[in-house]
Design a protein around this motif. Structure first.
Motif, mmCIF file in Angstrom:
data_model
loop_
_atom_site.group_PDB
_atom_site.id
_atom_site.type_symbol
_atom_site.label_atom_id
_atom_site.label_comp_id
_atom_site.label_asym_id
_atom_site.label_seq_id
_atom_site.Cartn_x
_atom_site.Cartn_y
_atom_site.Cartn_z
ATOM 1 N N ASP A 31 -32.712 -23.312 16.300
ATOM 2 C CA ASP A 31 -33.885 -22.523 16.618
ATOM 3 C C ASP A 31 -34.345 -21.803 15.365
ATOM 4 O O ASP A 31 -33.624 -20.966 14.817
ATOM 5 C CB ASP A 31 -33.542 -21.524 17.726
ATOM 6 C CG ASP A 31 -34.768 -20.726 18.179
ATOM 7 O OD1 ASP A 31 -35.858 -20.931 17.602
ATOM 8 O OD2 ASP A 31 -34.621 -19.892 19.089
ATOM 9 N N LEU A 32 -35.550 -22.125 14.904
ATOM 10 C CA LEU A 32 -36.089 -21.501 13.696
ATOM 11 C C LEU A 32 -36.893 -20.247 14.002
ATOM 12 O O LEU A 32 -37.439 -19.613 13.097
ATOM 13 C CB LEU A 32 -36.943 -22.506 12.928
ATOM 14 C CG LEU A 32 -36.198 -23.726 12.390
ATOM 15 C CD1 LEU A 32 -37.163 -24.724 11.761
ATOM 16 C CD2 LEU A 32 -35.134 -23.311 11.379
ATOM 17 N N GLY A 33 -36.987 -19.892 15.293
ATOM 18 C CA GLY A 33 -37.692 -18.687 15.673
ATOM 19 C C GLY A 33 -39.200 -18.810 15.645
ATOM 20 O O GLY A 33 -39.915 -17.802 15.684
ATOM 21 N N THR A 34 -39.705 -20.016 15.575
ATOM 22 C CA THR A 34 -41.136 -20.268 15.519
ATOM 23 C C THR A 34 -41.420 -21.665 16.049
ATOM 24 O O THR A 34 -40.561 -22.551 15.949
ATOM 25 C CB THR A 34 -41.649 -20.169 14.066
ATOM 26 O OG1 THR A 34 -43.057 -20.514 14.028
ATOM 27 C CG2 THR A 34 -40.906 -21.131 13.149
ATOM 28 N N PRO A 35 -42.589 -21.896 16.627
ATOM 29 C CA PRO A 35 -42.987 -23.283 16.863
ATOM 30 C C PRO A 35 -43.036 -24.047 15.545
ATOM 31 O O PRO A 35 -43.373 -23.472 14.501
ATOM 32 C CB PRO A 35 -44.387 -23.154 17.470
ATOM 33 C CG PRO A 35 -44.463 -21.767 18.004
ATOM 34 C CD PRO A 35 -43.614 -20.928 17.082
ATOM 35 N N ALA A 72 -47.523 -17.746 6.273
ATOM 36 C CA ALA A 72 -48.005 -19.116 6.109
ATOM 37 C C ALA A 72 -47.465 -20.026 7.199
ATOM 38 O O ALA A 72 -48.173 -20.915 7.693
ATOM 39 C CB ALA A 72 -47.604 -19.654 4.738
ATOM 40 N N VAL A 73 -46.206 -19.823 7.593
ATOM 41 C CA VAL A 73 -45.634 -20.614 8.690
ATOM 42 C C VAL A 73 -46.402 -20.347 9.974
ATOM 43 O O VAL A 73 -46.727 -21.281 10.729
ATOM 44 C CB VAL A 73 -44.132 -20.299 8.851
ATOM 45 C CG1 VAL A 73 -43.603 -20.890 10.155
ATOM 46 C CG2 VAL A 73 -43.352 -20.829 7.654
ATOM 47 N N ARG A 75 -37.209 -28.870 8.181
ATOM 48 C CA ARG A 75 -36.483 -28.462 6.974
ATOM 49 C C ARG A 75 -37.373 -27.634 6.050
ATOM 50 O O ARG A 75 -36.947 -26.611 5.491
ATOM 51 C CB ARG A 75 -35.974 -29.696 6.231
ATOM 52 C CG ARG A 75 -34.723 -30.312 6.835
ATOM 53 C CD ARG A 75 -34.346 -31.585 6.110
ATOM 54 N NE ARG A 75 -33.015 -32.052 6.488
ATOM 55 C CZ ARG A 75 -32.566 -33.283 6.259
ATOM 56 N NH1 ARG A 75 -33.346 -34.172 5.649
ATOM 57 N NH2 ARG A 75 -31.349 -33.633 6.629
ATOM 58 N N ARG A 76 -38.620 -28.064 5.885
ATOM 59 C CA ARG A 76 -39.532 -27.335 4.996
ATOM 60 C C ARG A 76 -39.905 -25.973 5.597
ATOM 61 O O ARG A 76 -40.080 -25.004 4.858
ATOM 62 C CB ARG A 76 -40.796 -28.152 4.749
ATOM 63 C CG ARG A 76 -40.560 -29.492 4.080
ATOM 64 C CD ARG A 76 -40.120 -29.359 2.626
ATOM 65 N NE ARG A 76 -40.091 -30.664 1.996
ATOM 66 C CZ ARG A 76 -38.986 -31.380 1.777
ATOM 67 N NH1 ARG A 76 -37.804 -30.896 2.113
ATOM 68 N NH2 ARG A 76 -39.044 -32.580 1.208
ATOM 69 N N VAL A 77 -40.022 -25.907 6.908
ATOM 70 C CA VAL A 77 -40.310 -24.618 7.551
ATOM 71 C C VAL A 77 -39.165 -23.644 7.287
ATOM 72 O O VAL A 77 -39.387 -22.466 6.961
ATOM 73 C CB VAL A 77 -40.543 -24.801 9.059
ATOM 74 C CG1 VAL A 77 -40.517 -23.454 9.792
ATOM 75 C CG2 VAL A 77 -41.876 -25.502 9.310
ATOM 76 N N ARG A 78 -37.952 -24.120 7.421
ATOM 77 C CA ARG A 78 -36.801 -23.249 7.157
ATOM 78 C C ARG A 78 -36.835 -22.741 5.719
ATOM 79 O O ARG A 78 -36.584 -21.549 5.459
ATOM 80 C CB ARG A 78 -35.499 -24.003 7.427
ATOM 81 C CG ARG A 78 -34.255 -23.139 7.250
ATOM 82 C CD ARG A 78 -33.005 -23.888 7.638
ATOM 83 N NE ARG A 78 -31.829 -23.033 7.568
ATOM 84 C CZ ARG A 78 -30.607 -23.412 7.897
ATOM 85 N NH1 ARG A 78 -30.382 -24.648 8.332
ATOM 86 N NH2 ARG A 78 -29.591 -22.575 7.819
#
Length: 281
Positions: free
Chosen positions: A2-6, A258-259, A245-248
Motif C-alpha cells: 500500500d503506497l497510501g495513494t491511488p 506531483a503524485v 515503483r516510480r510512485v514510491r
C-alpha cells in the motif's frame, strides 16, 4: 503493498491470449498499483484484418473482457480505452493496397464503433493519432483526417481522446483542432509523452528523470508504461511494475503533490474518474 495513494498506469495493453494478461496486472497490484487504463492492442496484433468498421468490434470486446478480469484483481479498477491505432494506415496502404482515402474511411468507421462503447458507458475514452514515422503527404493528411474525426467524436460523446503521435513537445495544432470541435484540449492526452508538452495533457513515460522534470513543472500530467504485453518483445517499452515503483520513488523524494496531481487530480480533470472513491480497500 500500500503506497497510501491511488496509482494509475494511464496507458498499457493486455493480451489475455498471447501475452501475460492478468499475470501482469497481479504484478502491478502487488507493488501498489490500483488503477489501469487498458488500451486495445493494434487490431492486427489480435488477428483482425478489418474490412469494415464492425470488424473492430472483436478487438474491442477482447479488451473489455480483460478489463473486467483486471478489475477483479485491483484494489481500484481498470477502464478500457478503445480505438484504431494510427499505424494501421500504413498496413492498409503499404501491405493491403488501400488508397489513403480508403484507409481513412475504414479507420473512421472503426472509431465510430469505438465511440458506441463510450456512449454506452462500457469504455472510458477513445484512442487515435497519427504516425510517428515518415509517411507520404497523402497518408499524413489522411491520418490527420482520422485524428480530427476522433476529436469530433470525443466532443460529441464528452470523452477524452488518447493520441499516439510523433515525438514532439508542441501539439498546439491538435489543441486548436480539439477546441474548434468543442473538446477541451486538456481532454486530449498524448501518450508516450516527454515531461514537457504544449497544447494537450502529457502522459509521461515513466522514466525517472522525465518524471522528476514533469513533477517540477507543476502542470497536469499522467504516468504510463505503454506495456505492450507481447511475448515476442519481452523487453519492449516498460514493464507493469514500473509505475508503482516510480510512485514510491517520487514519494520518497518528497514529490507528494506531483503524485497527487498525476494519480488523482489529472485523472479527474481529464477523464472524470475518481481514483480515491473507486478504491475498495
Amino acid at each position: 503493498m500500500d503506497l497510501g495513494t491511488p496509482v494509475l498506469d494511464n496507458h498499457l495493453h493486455l493480451d489475455p491470449e498471447h501475452g501475460r494478461g492478468i499475470d501482469a496486472v497481479e504484478d502491478f497490484a502487488r507493488l501498489g498499483g490500483t488503477h489501469l487504463l487498458v488500451v486495445n492492442k493494434p487490431s492486427w496484433h489480435l488477428g483482425c484484418e478489418a474490412e469494415t468498421g464492425e470488424d473492430f468490434r472483436t478487438v474491442f470486446e477482447t479488451t473489455l473482457g480483460v478489463v473486467a478480469q483486471a478489475s477483479e484483481v485491483l484494489d481500484g479498477r481498470a477502464w478500457p480505452v478503445l480505438g484504431v491505432h494510427p499505424g494501421l494506415v500504413s498496413r492498409l496502404v503499404d501491405e493491403r493496397g488501400f488508397e489513403p482515402a480508403e484507409a481513412r474511411d475504414l479507420m473512421c468507421d472503426g472509431l465510430d464503433v469505438a465511440v458506441e462503447y463510450v456512449r454506452e458507458d462500457r469504455a472510458l475514452a477513445l484512442k487515435s493519432g497519427r504516425p510517428h514515422y515518415d509517411v507520404s503527404d497523402a497518408v499524413w493528411e489522411a491520418s490527420n483526417d482520422v485524428l480530427r474525426h476522433a476529436l469530433s467524436l470525443g466532443a460529441d460523446a464528452d470523452c477524452a481522446v488518447q493520441l499516439h503521435t510523433e515525438s514532439t513537445e508542441d501539439l498546439t495544432d491538435v489543441a486548436g483542432w480539439a477546441d474548434e470541435r468543442g473538446l477541451p484540449p486538456k481532454k486530449v492526452v498524448k501518450h508516450y509523452a516527454g515531461p514537457r508538452l504544449d497544447g494537450v495533457t502529457p502522459s509521461v513515460m515513466s522514466e525517472p528523470d522525465w518524471l522528476r522534470e514533469a513533477a517540477e513543472e507543476g502542470k497536469p500530467f499522467l504516468m504510463e508504461t505503454d506495456f505492450v504485453d507481447d511475448p515476442d518483445r519481452p523487453g519492449a517499452v516498460l514493464g507493469p511494475k514500473t509505475v508503482p515503483r516510480r510512485v514510491r520513488t517520487l514519494l520518497d523524494e518528497g514529490y507528494d503533490e506531483a503524485v497527487r496531481r498525476a494519480h488523482v487530480e489529472t485523472p479527474r480533470s481529464v477523464y472524470g474518474i475518481d481514483t480515491r472513491a473507486t478504491l475498495s480497500k
